[in-house]
Design a protein around this motif. Sequence first.
Motif, PDB file in Angstrom:
ATOM      1  N   UNK A  35       0.823  -1.212   0.000  1.00  0.00           N
ATOM      2  CA  UNK A  35       0.000   0.000   0.000  1.00  0.00           C
ATOM      3  C   UNK A  35       0.856   1.262   0.000  1.00  0.00           C
ATOM      4  N   UNK A  36       1.554   1.469  -1.109  1.00  0.00           N
ATOM      5  CA  UNK A  36       2.407   2.646  -1.219  1.00  0.00           C
ATOM      6  C   UNK A  36       1.598   3.911  -1.459  1.00  0.00           C
ATOM      7  N   UNK A  37       0.314   3.786  -1.709  1.00  0.00           N
ATOM      8  CA  UNK A  37      -0.537   4.965  -1.781  1.00  0.00           C
ATOM      9  C   UNK A  37      -0.659   5.652  -0.430  1.00  0.00           C
ATOM     10  N   UNK A  38      -0.258   4.977   0.651  1.00  0.00           N
ATOM     11  CA  UNK A  38      -0.300   5.562   1.987  1.00  0.00           C
ATOM     12  C   UNK A  38       0.999   6.283   2.349  1.00  0.00           C
ATOM     13  N   UNK A  39       1.911   6.381   1.388  1.00  0.00           N
ATOM     14  CA  UNK A  39       3.147   7.121   1.602  1.00  0.00           C
ATOM     15  C   UNK A  39       2.843   8.617   1.713  1.00  0.00           C
ATOM     16  N   UNK A  40       3.767   9.402   2.269  1.00  0.00           N
ATOM     17  CA  UNK A  40       3.622  10.859   2.298  1.00  0.00           C
ATOM     18  C   UNK A  40       3.263  11.365   0.898  1.00  0.00           C
ATOM     19  N   UNK A  41       2.368  12.335   0.838  1.00  0.00           N
ATOM     20  CA  UNK A  41       1.838  12.956  -0.376  1.00  0.00           C
ATOM     21  C   UNK A  41       1.290  11.950  -1.387  1.00  0.00           C
ATOM     22  N   UNK A  42       0.920  10.754  -0.922  1.00  0.00           N
ATOM     23  CA  UNK A  42       0.097   9.866  -1.709  1.00  0.00           C
ATOM     24  C   UNK A  42       0.735   9.047  -2.800  1.00  0.00           C
ATOM     25  N   UNK A  43       2.065   8.874  -2.789  1.00  0.00           N
ATOM     26  CA  UNK A  43       2.698   7.973  -3.753  1.00  0.00           C
ATOM     27  C   UNK A  43       4.069   7.560  -3.236  1.00  0.00           C
ATOM     28  N   UNK A  44       4.694   6.610  -3.930  1.00  0.00           N
ATOM     29  CA  UNK A  44       6.015   6.110  -3.560  1.00  0.00           C
ATOM     30  C   UNK A  44       7.124   7.130  -3.748  1.00  0.00           C
ATOM     31  N   UNK A  45       6.858   8.201  -4.448  1.00  0.00           N
ATOM     32  CA  UNK A  45       7.902   9.118  -4.919  1.00  0.00           C
ATOM     33  C   UNK A  45       8.763   9.782  -3.835  1.00  0.00           C
ATOM     34  N   UNK A  46       8.270  10.035  -2.614  1.00  0.00           N
ATOM     35  CA  UNK A  46       9.157  10.660  -1.622  1.00  0.00           C
ATOM     36  C   UNK A  46      10.399   9.846  -1.289  1.00  0.00           C
ATOM     37  N   UNK A  47      10.362   8.550  -1.501  1.00  0.00           N
ATOM     38  CA  UNK A  47      11.549   7.738  -1.220  1.00  0.00           C
ATOM     39  C   UNK A  47      12.741   8.217  -2.054  1.00  0.00           C
ATOM     40  N   UNK A  48      12.532   8.325  -3.364  1.00  0.00           N
ATOM     41  CA  UNK A  48      13.608   8.776  -4.229  1.00  0.00           C
ATOM     42  C   UNK A  48      13.942  10.238  -4.054  1.00  0.00           C
ATOM     43  N   UNK A  49      12.905  11.062  -3.826  1.00  0.00           N
ATOM     44  CA  UNK A  49      13.144  12.497  -3.663  1.00  0.00           C
ATOM     45  C   UNK A  49      14.000  12.775  -2.431  1.00  0.00           C
TER      46      UNK A  49
END
Length: 305
Positions: A35-49
């Motif tokens: 459930x990566x939709x539960x990541x900050x700001x709603x997607x997996x993208x903060x991991x790479x950012x």
Amino acid sequence: MTVTRTDIQLAADRIAGRVRRTPVLRVSPTLTFKLELLQHVGSFKPRGAFNRLLVAKEQGTLTGQGIVTASGGNAGLAGAYAARELGVPARIFVPTTAPAAKVARLRTLDADVVQIGNEYAEAYEAAVAEAEKSGALLLHAYDQPEVVAGQGTIGLELLEDVSFDTVLVAVGGGGLIGGIATALGDRAQVIGIEPELAPTLAKTLAAGELTDVQVGGVAADSLGARRFGALAFEAVRANNVKSVLVTDDSIVAARNDLWRDYQLAVEHGAAVTYAALQTGAYQPAEGERVVAIICGANTDLSTIG
């Protein structure tokens, strides 16, 4: 330059406490959602950012000029969020076709939003020019080593949290699938799922080299990269990743069913993995344990159902 599993392990240590360790949902004995939709700001993208920005901070290249990035929406949200958390400004270039919900949310994160062009590629050209002019750090949506390594931390979490044979991953520019494929290596099969109208990985694999692809359809705002990332291409070839295509109609149906059956409100791009299973575009073998990455929630809720 390549991304290694060691890079991903270092990224996991670096971003710990900055990103959420998202849960898994056991749907059946052979199907699990990540459930990566539960990541900050709603997607997996903060991991790479976060990994990109924190590496730059360690190296002294994250300055008061902040960051510049281009995005269909989610990478911009992640960049804006990470920049705000680290106390630097963010300028986000998005195509004019970016969903209004994503653009509005960008502004709530104090980002300077510039809408330009009809596709991600045009927004990216403008972002590169701005970074060169201003001296701001360029955050690529998917094709930088730190970004790919950050996305790969999902694979490390899966290895710790669930037993599985196969992972289904939505494909746009390839940062997510490149990172996960590298993290897992030969421990599991990785399958890329992409819309028939945005077959970036499929066309690239068929050509045997990086190539521009015509993209469109309901998921183009998040899976609409015209060119697959060079780092991801290296990773998918090294790990024998295959592409499976799904129709727009099946994506819409899967998105509605994810809401109806599991109360998961997702964007179209996040529904492709479930669409592949629902339609049989990907048919698991008997007993095959599958993880479907549910990767984003930034959508207009009124369009579901």
